[in-house]
Scaffold this motif. Structure first.
Motif, short mmCIF file in Angstrom:
data_model
loop_
_atom_site.label_atom_id
_atom_site.label_comp_id
_atom_site.label_asym_id
_atom_site.label_seq_id
_atom_site.Cartn_x
_atom_site.Cartn_y
_atom_site.Cartn_z
N GLY A 69 0.84 -1.22 0.00
CA GLY A 69 0.00 0.00 0.00
C GLY A 69 0.87 1.26 0.00
N ASN A 70 1.93 1.25 0.82
CA ASN A 70 2.84 2.41 0.86
C ASN A 70 3.56 2.60 -0.47
N ALA A 71 3.93 1.46 -1.08
CA ALA A 71 4.66 1.54 -2.36
C ALA A 71 3.79 2.23 -3.41
N ILE A 72 2.48 2.03 -3.32
CA ILE A 72 1.57 2.71 -4.28
C ILE A 72 1.39 4.16 -3.84
N LYS A 73 1.17 4.33 -2.52
CA LYS A 73 0.88 5.68 -1.99
C LYS A 73 2.03 6.64 -2.25
N TYR A 74 3.26 6.16 -2.06
CA TYR A 74 4.42 7.04 -2.24
C TYR A 74 5.05 6.81 -3.61
N GLU A 109 10.31 -4.11 -3.12
CA GLU A 109 11.05 -3.04 -3.81
C GLU A 109 10.09 -2.21 -4.65
N ASP A 110 10.24 -0.89 -4.59
CA ASP A 110 9.38 -0.05 -5.45
C ASP A 110 10.21 1.01 -6.17
N ASN A 111 9.58 1.67 -7.11
CA ASN A 111 10.27 2.73 -7.85
C ASN A 111 9.63 4.09 -7.51
N GLY A 112 9.24 4.22 -6.24
CA GLY A 112 8.52 5.44 -5.81
C GLY A 112 9.45 6.59 -5.48
N ILE A 113 8.96 7.50 -4.63
CA ILE A 113 9.69 8.75 -4.37
C ILE A 113 10.94 8.53 -3.51
N GLY A 114 11.02 7.37 -2.87
CA GLY A 114 12.19 7.08 -2.05
C GLY A 114 12.14 7.78 -0.70
N ILE A 115 13.11 7.43 0.15
CA ILE A 115 13.13 7.97 1.53
C ILE A 115 14.51 8.52 1.81
N ASP A 116 14.54 9.64 2.47
CA ASP A 116 15.83 10.20 2.88
C ASP A 116 16.49 9.22 3.85
N GLU A 130 5.55 8.59 13.36
CA GLU A 130 6.65 9.28 12.67
C GLU A 130 6.44 9.19 11.17
N ARG A 131 6.65 10.30 10.47
CA ARG A 131 6.49 10.31 9.02
C ARG A 131 7.75 10.85 8.36
N GLY A 132 8.00 10.44 7.14
CA GLY A 132 9.20 10.90 6.43
C GLY A 132 9.06 12.37 6.07
N GLU A 133 10.22 13.06 6.05
CA GLU A 133 10.19 14.49 5.75
C GLU A 133 9.65 14.77 4.35
N GLY A 181 -1.39 10.72 5.73
CA GLY A 181 -0.98 9.49 6.39
C GLY A 181 -0.99 9.68 7.89
N SER A 182 -0.82 8.56 8.62
CA SER A 182 -0.91 8.64 10.07
C SER A 182 0.40 8.29 10.77
N GLY A 183 1.31 7.67 10.03
CA GLY A 183 2.57 7.26 10.65
C GLY A 183 2.41 6.05 11.56
N ILE A 184 1.40 5.22 11.28
CA ILE A 184 1.18 4.02 12.12
C ILE A 184 1.54 2.75 11.35
N GLY A 185 1.44 2.82 10.01
CA GLY A 185 1.62 1.62 9.19
C GLY A 185 2.94 0.89 9.40
N LEU A 186 4.05 1.63 9.33
CA LEU A 186 5.35 0.95 9.46
C LEU A 186 5.61 0.51 10.90
N ALA A 187 5.06 1.27 11.88
CA ALA A 187 5.21 0.83 13.28
C ALA A 187 4.49 -0.51 13.46
N THR A 188 3.33 -0.65 12.79
CA THR A 188 2.60 -1.92 12.85
C THR A 188 3.43 -3.02 12.18
N GLY A 208 13.46 5.26 -5.35
CA GLY A 208 12.68 4.09 -4.93
C GLY A 208 13.15 3.57 -3.58
N SER A 209 12.42 2.61 -3.04
CA SER A 209 12.79 2.07 -1.72
C SER A 209 12.71 0.55 -1.76
N THR A 210 13.52 -0.08 -0.93
CA THR A 210 13.40 -1.53 -0.75
C THR A 210 13.26 -1.78 0.75
P1 ADP Z 1 1.93 6.80 6.76
O1 ADP Z 1 2.11 6.22 5.39
O2 ADP Z 1 0.55 6.74 7.23
O3 ADP Z 1 2.55 8.15 6.89
P2 ADP Z 1 3.71 4.71 7.60
O4 ADP Z 1 4.11 4.32 8.98
O5 ADP Z 1 3.14 3.68 6.74
O6 ADP Z 1 2.72 5.92 7.80
O7 ADP Z 1 4.98 5.32 6.90
C1 ADP Z 1 5.81 6.22 7.60
C2 ADP Z 1 6.56 7.07 6.62
O8 ADP Z 1 7.48 6.29 5.88
C3 ADP Z 1 5.68 7.71 5.57
O9 ADP Z 1 5.14 8.93 6.05
C4 ADP Z 1 6.64 7.92 4.43
O10 ADP Z 1 7.39 9.11 4.64
C5 ADP Z 1 7.63 6.78 4.58
N1 ADP Z 1 7.36 5.68 3.62
C6 ADP Z 1 6.81 4.48 3.93
N2 ADP Z 1 6.79 3.68 2.85
C7 ADP Z 1 7.35 4.37 1.85
C8 ADP Z 1 7.64 4.06 0.47
N3 ADP Z 1 7.35 2.88 -0.07
N4 ADP Z 1 8.24 5.01 -0.26
C9 ADP Z 1 8.56 6.21 0.27
N5 ADP Z 1 8.33 6.56 1.56
C10 ADP Z 1 7.73 5.65 2.34
#
Ligand code: ADP
Length: 400
Positions: free
Chosen positions: A273-278, A302-309, A321-324, A331-338, A359-361
């Motif tokens: 879901g995150n790979a599509i969202k980002y 692995e995705d070809n999305g916006i990537g993460i710092d 916590e959410r990425g800058e 988003g809520s910042g709960i998905g990855l903690a889960t 992108g991110s892996t």
């Molecule tokens: P949410 O998506 O609701 O903000 P998550 O806990 O799922 O919360 O993700 C935390 C943060 O990690 C996101 O706010 C985003 O910055 C970053 N992130 C997660 N998955 C990806 C991804 N596939 N590509 C880029 N950034 C991501």
């Protein structure tokens, strides 16, 4: 009224402690008896043998035995006693070799005796330090477990309590919106729709928080899981998102693992879901790989999305916590903690490798219950590598 007294677990603990103390006492008595016996035998032998023959080198065993009691004073006392007896016999033993020979022998025995004392003393210090560190670790673990439980309980209660008022507010907002339809100016209509969408967002956050707090070790239903079947279900649930974004998902042949199928589905759903969202401007392409390591499976998404710092790589796995770089996306910042919680409940760990715009892996491991021998592991790895190449070259998209 039931009689007041210690609870069953406390009673068991007390019983265990009493038994341990009793066992320790009787062991200590045996050790003291062994020390006395060794000293008595060696002393008698020393007194009876003529000068020049000193069996007292055997005294070195005494500190080694005495250390088993764990009492420092006892070790010092026994070593000192052995030293005194070694020298007393010098004046009692029958004549034999020259006196200087006896003096040299007894000096050597004394030296070796105190050398073994020093070794024993140091070993005891090291053991005590280890025990202390183990205790600190145990205390920290207990504290961590307790605070995790508190946090989960808080999240659960808070979410339950918020749900009611939130549902009422949502309903009232809908009522107001339907009543005022066509009767208000554009600004008012916009504010109302903003209120409704924020209430929906709040709903989603509360649901996610509840889901997060529901995942704990007590509720982990571990069974044999076919990962391919779990993935198919997840992709089915995400069908609308996948189609709307023209996303393509490919995967290696996935293994059977031991785990909780519902939790594993949530894990995959959050990551995909995150790979599509980002996503970036390019068509989203997501690939699931798996590699068999010695004691665990290592999955990657692995995705070809916006990537993460990279500076955010650890932080984003914490609650809220959410990425800058993604603040503009809701988003809520709960998905990855889960995800982290689920993976850790399955005895694994999760991490991400990424760079902005590249992108991110996401990697996660699932402990292997059967602890494959390295031979089988290598074979499986090679097999899945071959199959992965086949899948990659065919580029077979999912859902199937
Ligand atoms: P949410 O998506 O609701 O903000 P998550 O806990 O799922 O919360 O993700 C935390 C943060 O990690 C996101 O706010 C985003 O910055 C970053 N992130 C997660 N998955 C990806 C991804 N596939 N590509 C880029 N950034 C991501």
């Amino acid at each position: 009224m039931p009689p007041e007294g210690p609870t069953q677990p406390l009673r068991d603990e007390l019983l265990r402690t009493t038994r341990t103390v009793a066992t320790k006492k009787s062991t200590n008595l045996l050790i003291v008896a062994a020390c006395v016996a060794v000293i008595a035998v060696l002393f008698t032998a020393d007194v009876l043998t003529p000068r020049g023959v000193t069996p007292t080198i055997g005294y070195c065993v005494v500190p080694l035995l005495a250390v088993q009691t764990g009492r420092r004073r006892f070790i010092v006392a026994m070593t000192a006693l052995c030293t005194v007896l070694t020298w007393v016999v010098h004046f009692l033993e029958p004549p034999g070799a020259p006196v200087w020979m006896s003096l040299v022998e007894r000096s050597i025995v004394t030296g070796v005796l105190w050398f073994s004392f020093v070794l024993v003393w140091q070993r005891m210090n090291a053991q005590n330090e280890l025990a202390r560190q183990a205790q600190v670790l145990e205390d920290l673990n207990r504290e961590l477990r307790r605070s995790n439980q508190e946090l989960d309980a808080f999240a659960s209660v808070a979410s339950h309590d918020i749900r009611g008022p939130l549902a009422t507010t949502g309903m009232l907002a809908n009522l107001v919106a339907s009543r005022l339809e066509g009767k208000t100016d554009q600004d008012c209509a916009q504010w109302l729709s903003l209120i409704q969408s924020e209430i929906q967002r709040m709903h989603a956050i509360v649901e996610k928080l509840l889901e997060y707090s529901r995942f704990d070790a007590d509720r982990l239903g571990v069974v044999d899981c076919e990962c391919e079947a779990i993935l198919a279900t997840v992709l089915d649930g995400l069908k609308a998102d996948l189609t709307a974004n023209s996303a393509q998902v490919t995967h290696d042949p996935l293994p059977k693992v031991k785990g909780d199928p519902m939790q594993l589905a949530v894990l995959l759903q959050n990551l995909i879901g995150n790979a599509i969202k980002y996503r970036s401007d390019a068509q989203p392409k997501i690939h699931l790989s798996v590699a068999a390591e010695k004691d665990f499976w290592r999955f990657s998404v692995e995705d070809n999305g916006i990537g993460i710092d990279p500076a955010d790589a650890e932080r984003i796995f914490r609650l809220f916590e959410r990425g800058e770089g993604s603040k503009s996306t809701k988003g809520s910042g709960i998905g990855l903690a889960t995800c982290k919680k689920i993976v850790e409940l399955h005895g694994g760990r999760i991490w991400v490798e990424s760079a902005r715009g590249r992108g991110s892996t996401f990697y996660f491991t699932i402990a292997h219950p059967y602890r494959l021998s390295s031979a089988i592991s290598t074979a499986t790895k090679q097999g899945s590598e071959q199959e992965k190449n086949a899948t990659a070259s065919s580029g077979s998209p999912l859902p199937r």
